[in-house]
Design an enzyme around this catalytic site. Structure first.
Site, PDB file in Angstrom:
ATOM      1  N   ASP A 282      -5.894  -0.692  -1.621  1.00 58.16           N
ATOM      2  CA  ASP A 282      -6.400  -1.233  -2.394  1.00 58.16           C
ATOM      3  C   ASP A 282      -8.021  -1.735  -2.128  1.00 58.16           C
ATOM      4  O   ASP A 282      -8.295  -1.697  -0.668  1.00 58.16           O
ATOM      5  CB  ASP A 282      -5.808  -2.500  -2.878  1.00 58.16           C
ATOM      6  CG  ASP A 282      -5.764  -3.467  -2.029  1.00 58.16           C
ATOM      7  OD1 ASP A 282      -5.580  -3.082  -1.258  1.00 58.16           O
ATOM      8  OD2 ASP A 282      -5.914  -4.882  -2.388  1.00 58.16           O
TER       9      ASP A 282
ATOM     10  N   PHE B 151     -13.963   3.204   5.225  1.00 59.04           N
ATOM     11  CA  PHE B 151     -12.685   2.422   4.142  1.00 59.04           C
ATOM     12  C   PHE B 151     -12.042   3.047   2.991  1.00 59.04           C
ATOM     13  O   PHE B 151     -13.504   3.526   2.405  1.00 59.04           O
ATOM     14  CB  PHE B 151     -13.085   1.228   3.895  1.00 59.04           C
ATOM     15  CG  PHE B 151     -12.606   0.210   2.832  1.00 59.04           C
ATOM     16  CD1 PHE B 151     -11.659  -1.144   3.774  1.00 59.04           C
ATOM     17  CD2 PHE B 151     -11.806   0.346   1.491  1.00 59.04           C
ATOM     18  CE1 PHE B 151     -10.794  -1.323   2.690  1.00 59.04           C
ATOM     19  CE2 PHE B 151     -11.217  -0.907   0.984  1.00 59.04           C
ATOM     20  CZ  PHE B 151     -10.699  -1.667   1.561  1.00 59.04           C
TER      21      PHE B 151
ATOM     22  N   ASP C 126      -4.830   2.058  10.525  1.00 59.58           N
ATOM     23  CA  ASP C 126      -5.726   2.165  10.925  1.00 59.58           C
ATOM     24  C   ASP C 126      -6.576   1.215  12.729  1.00 59.58           C
ATOM     25  O   ASP C 126      -6.717   2.310  14.019  1.00 59.58           O
ATOM     26  CB  ASP C 126      -6.467   0.714   9.879  1.00 59.58           C
ATOM     27  CG  ASP C 126      -8.255   0.666  10.363  1.00 59.58           C
ATOM     28  OD1 ASP C 126      -9.003   1.441  11.183  1.00 59.58           O
ATOM     29  OD2 ASP C 126      -8.962  -0.516   9.290  1.00 59.58           O
TER      30      ASP C 126
ATOM     31  N   GLY D 206       1.029  -1.599   0.301  1.00 57.65           N
ATOM     32  CA  GLY D 206      -0.086  -0.068  -0.129  1.00 57.65           C
ATOM     33  C   GLY D 206       0.883   1.223  -0.272  1.00 57.65           C
ATOM     34  O   GLY D 206       0.714   2.229  -0.547  1.00 57.65           O
TER      35      GLY D 206
ATOM     36  N   ARG E 102      -5.250   0.362  -6.729  1.00 58.09           N
ATOM     37  CA  ARG E 102      -4.162   1.031  -5.974  1.00 58.09           C
ATOM     38  C   ARG E 102      -3.655   2.560  -6.952  1.00 58.09           C
ATOM     39  O   ARG E 102      -2.726   3.070  -6.479  1.00 58.09           O
ATOM     40  CB  ARG E 102      -2.936  -0.302  -6.285  1.00 58.09           C
ATOM     41  CG  ARG E 102      -3.416  -0.838  -4.697  1.00 58.09           C
ATOM     42  CD  ARG E 102      -2.141  -1.740  -3.988  1.00 58.09           C
ATOM     43  NE  ARG E 102      -1.814  -3.553  -4.184  1.00 58.09           N
ATOM     44  CZ  ARG E 102      -2.451  -3.316  -2.759  1.00 58.09           C
ATOM     45  NH1 ARG E 102      -1.943  -2.138  -2.080  1.00 58.09           N
ATOM     46  NH2 ARG E 102      -2.389  -4.528  -2.006  1.00 58.09           N
TER      47      ARG E 102
ATOM     48  N   LYS F 134      -7.252   6.713  10.816  1.00 56.61           N
ATOM     49  CA  LYS F 134      -8.112   7.019  11.538  1.00 56.61           C
ATOM     50  C   LYS F 134      -8.206   7.032  12.759  1.00 56.61           C
ATOM     51  O   LYS F 134      -8.172   5.607  13.331  1.00 56.61           O
ATOM     52  CB  LYS F 134      -8.933   5.230  10.837  1.00 56.61           C
ATOM     53  CG  LYS F 134      -9.454   4.752   9.832  1.00 56.61           C
ATOM     54  CD  LYS F 134      -9.508   4.136   9.182  1.00 56.61           C
ATOM     55  CE  LYS F 134      -9.715   3.718   7.471  1.00 56.61           C
ATOM     56  NZ  LYS F 134     -10.652   2.519   7.203  1.00 56.61           N
TER      57      LYS F 134
ATOM     58  N   GLU G  28       4.781   3.911   5.934  1.00 54.32           N
ATOM     59  CA  GLU G  28       3.255   3.246   6.101  1.00 54.32           C
ATOM     60  C   GLU G  28       2.185   4.187   5.052  1.00 54.32           C
ATOM     61  O   GLU G  28       1.794   5.422   5.277  1.00 54.32           O
ATOM     62  CB  GLU G  28       2.923   2.602   7.599  1.00 54.32           C
ATOM     63  CG  GLU G  28       1.566   1.870   7.543  1.00 54.32           C
ATOM     64  CD  GLU G  28       1.269   0.910   6.746  1.00 54.32           C
ATOM     65  OE1 GLU G  28       1.370   0.489   5.707  1.00 54.32           O
ATOM     66  OE2 GLU G  28       1.406  -0.657   6.933  1.00 54.32           O
ATOM     67  N   ASP G  29       1.181   2.974   4.363  1.00 57.25           N
ATOM     68  CA  ASP G  29       0.095   3.837   3.772  1.00 57.25           C
ATOM     69  C   ASP G  29      -1.185   4.755   4.444  1.00 57.25           C
ATOM     70  O   ASP G  29      -1.791   5.155   4.467  1.00 57.25           O
ATOM     71  CB  ASP G  29      -0.231   2.926   3.061  1.00 57.25           C
ATOM     72  CG  ASP G  29      -1.437   1.548   2.749  1.00 57.25           C
ATOM     73  OD1 ASP G  29      -1.128   0.898   4.650  1.00 57.25           O
ATOM     74  OD2 ASP G  29      -1.830   0.897   2.341  1.00 57.25           O
TER      75      ASP G  29
END
Ligand code: IMP
Length: 175
Positions: A160, A153, A104, A46, A166, A132, A100-101
């Site tokens: 993705d 989401f 969460d 990601g 992506r 988040k 990192e993408d």
């Protein structure tokens, strides 16, 4: 509005806003690591787009390493974390910056942190494009955050939905 597989997504953050924010983060990292040679650890898949946009704006002498680690299946966390694959650099005594993408629940990141800390780095900082805060289940120090978003989401800019999305150059959220 776009459709991916069985779901509909709407625009969340534009490419221009993402790139402006990445420039700001890159300047902060450049200032914070003057005179040091950090090693960026990019969490695939990601983070690939965020990482490439970030590191090309950081004119420091540095190393870049790519690892894989994922806890996700479709839109829900499985709670399972796989092992680190591809960590072939010696990070002992080094300044590590994880790229990192998204953070969460934070479970993936806290597992990764404890594994990397076991390799005796001098320091570890985290740069994440998205966070988040409402979903966070563990306390983690996120030094460089692109955007705080709601607990929904998202896809695009490296993220993705079941393997798709992506390559989108901006971020979309589940409608
Ligand atoms: P965590 O362990 O719950 O923090 O999840 C971390 C990983 O889950 C991220 O690196 C992503 O690969 C994936 N993930 C979490 N939220 C999303 C999302 O909204 N869209 C796409 N992937 C996500």
């Amino acid at each position: 509005m776009i459709n991916i597989l069985d779901k509909t997504f709407v625009p969340l953050i534009s490419r221009e806003d993402i790139e402006n924010r990445i420039t700001t983060l890159a300047n902060e990292i450049t200032n914070d690591y003057q005179g040091r040679c950090p090693i960026f650890v990019v969490v695939l898949n990601g983070a690939f787009l965020f990482a490439s946009e970030l590191v090309k704006r950081i004119p420091l002498t540095c190393e870049i390493s790519f690892i894989r680690l994922s806890s996700y299946a479709k839109t829900e966390s499985t709670g399972e974390v796989r092992e680190i694959i591809g960590m072939d650099n010696n990070i002992e005594g080094r300044d590590v910056i994880i790229i990192e993408d998204i953070v969460d629940t934070g479970l993936t990141m806290s597992q990764l942190l404890s594994q990397l800390n076991g390799l005796a780095p001098a320091s570890v900082a985290i740069a994440t494009l998205l966070h988040k805060p409402e979903a966070l289940q563990t306390s983690i120090d996120l030094k460089y955050i692109g955007f705080n978003i709601g607990n929904k989401f998202v896809v695009g800019y490296g993220l993705d939905y079941d393997g798709i999305g992506r390559n989108l150059d901006s971020l979309y959220v589940l409608a």
